[in-house]
Enzyme design. Sequence first.
Site, PDB file in Angstrom:
ATOM      1  N   ARG A  24      -4.914 -19.136  -4.054  1.00  0.00           N
ATOM      2  CA  ARG A  24      -5.720 -19.176  -5.283  1.00  0.00           C
ATOM      3  C   ARG A  24      -5.787 -20.603  -5.828  1.00  0.00           C
ATOM      4  O   ARG A  24      -6.839 -21.046  -6.274  1.00  0.00           O
ATOM      5  CB  ARG A  24      -5.136 -18.242  -6.334  1.00  0.00           C
ATOM      6  CG  ARG A  24      -5.405 -16.809  -5.977  1.00  0.00           C
ATOM      7  CD  ARG A  24      -5.118 -15.860  -7.102  1.00  0.00           C
ATOM      8  NE  ARG A  24      -5.492 -14.525  -6.673  1.00  0.00           N
ATOM      9  CZ  ARG A  24      -5.147 -13.428  -7.297  1.00  0.00           C
ATOM     10  NH1 ARG A  24      -4.408 -13.489  -8.390  1.00  0.00           N
ATOM     11  NH2 ARG A  24      -5.529 -12.249  -6.842  1.00  0.00           N
TER      12      ARG A  24
ATOM     13  N   GLY B 127      -3.445  -8.688  -2.884  1.00  0.00           N
ATOM     14  CA  GLY B 127      -2.335  -9.595  -3.184  1.00  0.00           C
ATOM     15  C   GLY B 127      -1.223  -9.523  -2.160  1.00  0.00           C
ATOM     16  O   GLY B 127      -0.850 -10.533  -1.544  1.00  0.00           O
TER      17      GLY B 127
ATOM     18  N   LYS C  66      -1.889   3.050  -3.337  1.00  0.00           N
ATOM     19  CA  LYS C  66      -2.707   4.131  -3.907  1.00  0.00           C
ATOM     20  C   LYS C  66      -4.037   4.255  -3.204  1.00  0.00           C
ATOM     21  O   LYS C  66      -4.649   3.269  -2.829  1.00  0.00           O
ATOM     22  CB  LYS C  66      -2.951   3.855  -5.391  1.00  0.00           C
ATOM     23  CG  LYS C  66      -1.776   4.218  -6.258  1.00  0.00           C
ATOM     24  CD  LYS C  66      -2.211   4.337  -7.714  1.00  0.00           C
ATOM     25  CE  LYS C  66      -2.777   3.037  -8.224  1.00  0.00           C
ATOM     26  NZ  LYS C  66      -3.227   3.074  -9.593  1.00  0.00           N
TER      27      LYS C  66
ATOM     28  N   GLY D 188      -8.339  -5.859  -6.018  1.00  0.00           N
ATOM     29  CA  GLY D 188      -9.202  -4.867  -6.657  1.00  0.00           C
ATOM     30  C   GLY D 188     -10.663  -5.298  -6.668  1.00  0.00           C
ATOM     31  O   GLY D 188     -11.569  -4.481  -6.485  1.00  0.00           O
TER      32      GLY D 188
HETATM   33  P1  ADP Z   1      -2.587  -5.193  -1.859  1.00  0.00           P
HETATM   34  O1  ADP Z   1      -1.812  -5.896  -2.963  1.00  0.00           O
HETATM   35  O2  ADP Z   1      -2.545  -5.934  -0.588  1.00  0.00           O
HETATM   36  O3  ADP Z   1      -3.957  -4.825  -2.324  1.00  0.00           O
HETATM   37  P2  ADP Z   1      -1.554  -2.631  -2.620  1.00  0.00           P
HETATM   38  O4  ADP Z   1      -1.231  -3.212  -3.948  1.00  0.00           O
HETATM   39  O5  ADP Z   1      -2.608  -1.600  -2.536  1.00  0.00           O
HETATM   40  O6  ADP Z   1      -1.864  -3.799  -1.578  1.00  0.00           O
HETATM   41  O7  ADP Z   1      -0.246  -1.991  -1.991  1.00  0.00           O
HETATM   42  C1  ADP Z   1       0.888  -2.737  -1.718  1.00  0.00           C
HETATM   43  C2  ADP Z   1       2.114  -1.892  -1.847  1.00  0.00           C
HETATM   44  O8  ADP Z   1       2.007  -0.732  -1.055  1.00  0.00           O
HETATM   45  C3  ADP Z   1       3.373  -2.589  -1.388  1.00  0.00           C
HETATM   46  O9  ADP Z   1       4.179  -2.822  -2.515  1.00  0.00           O
HETATM   47  C4  ADP Z   1       4.019  -1.607  -0.419  1.00  0.00           C
HETATM   48  O10 ADP Z   1       5.400  -1.473  -0.626  1.00  0.00           O
HETATM   49  C5  ADP Z   1       3.316  -0.333  -0.746  1.00  0.00           C
HETATM   50  N1  ADP Z   1       3.360   0.623   0.371  1.00  0.00           N
HETATM   51  C6  ADP Z   1       2.768   0.525   1.574  1.00  0.00           C
HETATM   52  N2  ADP Z   1       3.087   1.594   2.350  1.00  0.00           N
HETATM   53  C7  ADP Z   1       3.910   2.368   1.613  1.00  0.00           C
HETATM   54  C8  ADP Z   1       4.587   3.592   1.856  1.00  0.00           C
HETATM   55  N3  ADP Z   1       4.491   4.250   3.030  1.00  0.00           N
HETATM   56  N4  ADP Z   1       5.356   4.100   0.864  1.00  0.00           N
HETATM   57  C9  ADP Z   1       5.466   3.456  -0.303  1.00  0.00           C
HETATM   58  N5  ADP Z   1       4.847   2.294  -0.599  1.00  0.00           N
HETATM   59  C10 ADP Z   1       4.080   1.757   0.353  1.00  0.00           C
HETATM   60 MG    MG Z   2      -1.104  -5.166  -4.900  1.00  0.00          MG
END
Ligand code: ADP
Ligand code: MG
Length: 372
Positions: free
Chosen positions: A35, A331, A201, A354
């Site tokens: 960033r 992130g 999620k 997002g």
């Molecule tokens: P990004 O920041 O890359 O967009 P997200 O915020 O959607 O990704 O998700 C990241 C989180 O998802 C991480 O903190 C990771 O621990 C969690 N995660 C991934 N797989 C699992 C799982 N099977 N159970 C619980 N948490 C998970």
């Molecule tokens: Mg995230």
Amino acid sequence: MKYLNSVKKTEIYGKTCLLRLDFNIQDNDLKNSIRLKRSIPTILFLLENKCKIVILSHKGRPAGKLNIKYKKSKLSLKPVSLALAKMLGQKVKFIEHFGFKKIKKEIDISSTGSVFLLENLRFNKGEETNNQLFARQLALLGDFYVNDAFAVSHRANASISKITKYLPSYCGFEMESEIEVFNSVLKKPKKPLILILGGAKISDKIGIIENFYNKVDSILIGGGVANTFFVARNIPIGSSLCDKKSIPLIKKYINDKKIIFPIDVIFDDKKAIVDIGSKTIVKYSQIISKAKTVVWNGPMGVIEKPKYQSGTLGVAKSISKSKAYSVIGGGETTSFVVKNKLDDGISFVSIGGGAMLDYLAGYKMPGIESLK
Ligand code: ADP
Ligand code: MG
């Protein structure tokens, strides 16, 4: 939309620019922050045009709590001002109060080429409520406005949305490249096109599944997103992370051939699913190797724990090795890829999480709409 790229010199030369950036960066990520790096071209361009720059940003979610302690808070932008100064090789004046008259005076008496960074805007209630008065107060500090904060442009905040009512407004270089890359993925992707979704999620990912469904050849699922699909398919997952509210929305996809689920998973000692298994890594890698375009958001497992990084690392390596045009965002996803030095093999690393999902879902984004 007016791009900074095509601006007439007379419109900006020697003027004061309010530059919205996304400096929502954890202190220990400052050193390698994409960033920060991606903010530099726009800043340098403004400096070449003899502008004064007042940088606006937020950090975290203080929910408008303006108390004296914020100066020492983890949510202060002060560390960012130091890191930016180092990267730019020039002084960045950090302004830690919101006395707008005083700030204006300070900007007025400063010399050409001065760079200011205001404290975390979200210490003001008006930022996240898109408040008109707060937007006006900000606008009075400059002559024109540039939004180069793609990662927060899905939010209707005062410094993203309302502010454009009061100033000539332009789209910065970083934001322009994000829009260009995503438009090319949406409108003319080379096929096969593969979408990979993981993370915590599924609720924020349903939009992208719906909007991509007809264009995509396969959607590979991992992480907590896979768990929710397992429950929708009546596969028990014990105490694993699951986004129960979204189950009704994904039911229609559970027998879909385009959507590929893990064929094996890793459990932790509490019997929760925490990563995709080795057979799944092989299967996903084969699919990725045949792709011409890959879009990825969200880790395959709980990457905070080194034992559960294999799935995410496997996917990251396959994308990095493949010749496909690859776009990643999120992130956690991007900082993992950067930390493992695999980003060289990625065609475009988005600074959005997002925002990337919303753009690819085809949703209207307040920060982009307000520039039109
Ligand atoms: P990004 O920041 O890359 O967009 P997200 O915020 O959607 O990704 O998700 C990241 C989180 O998802 C991480 O903190 C990771 O621990 C969690 N995660 C991934 N797989 C699992 C799982 N099977 N159970 C619980 N948490 C998970
Ligand atoms: Mg995230």
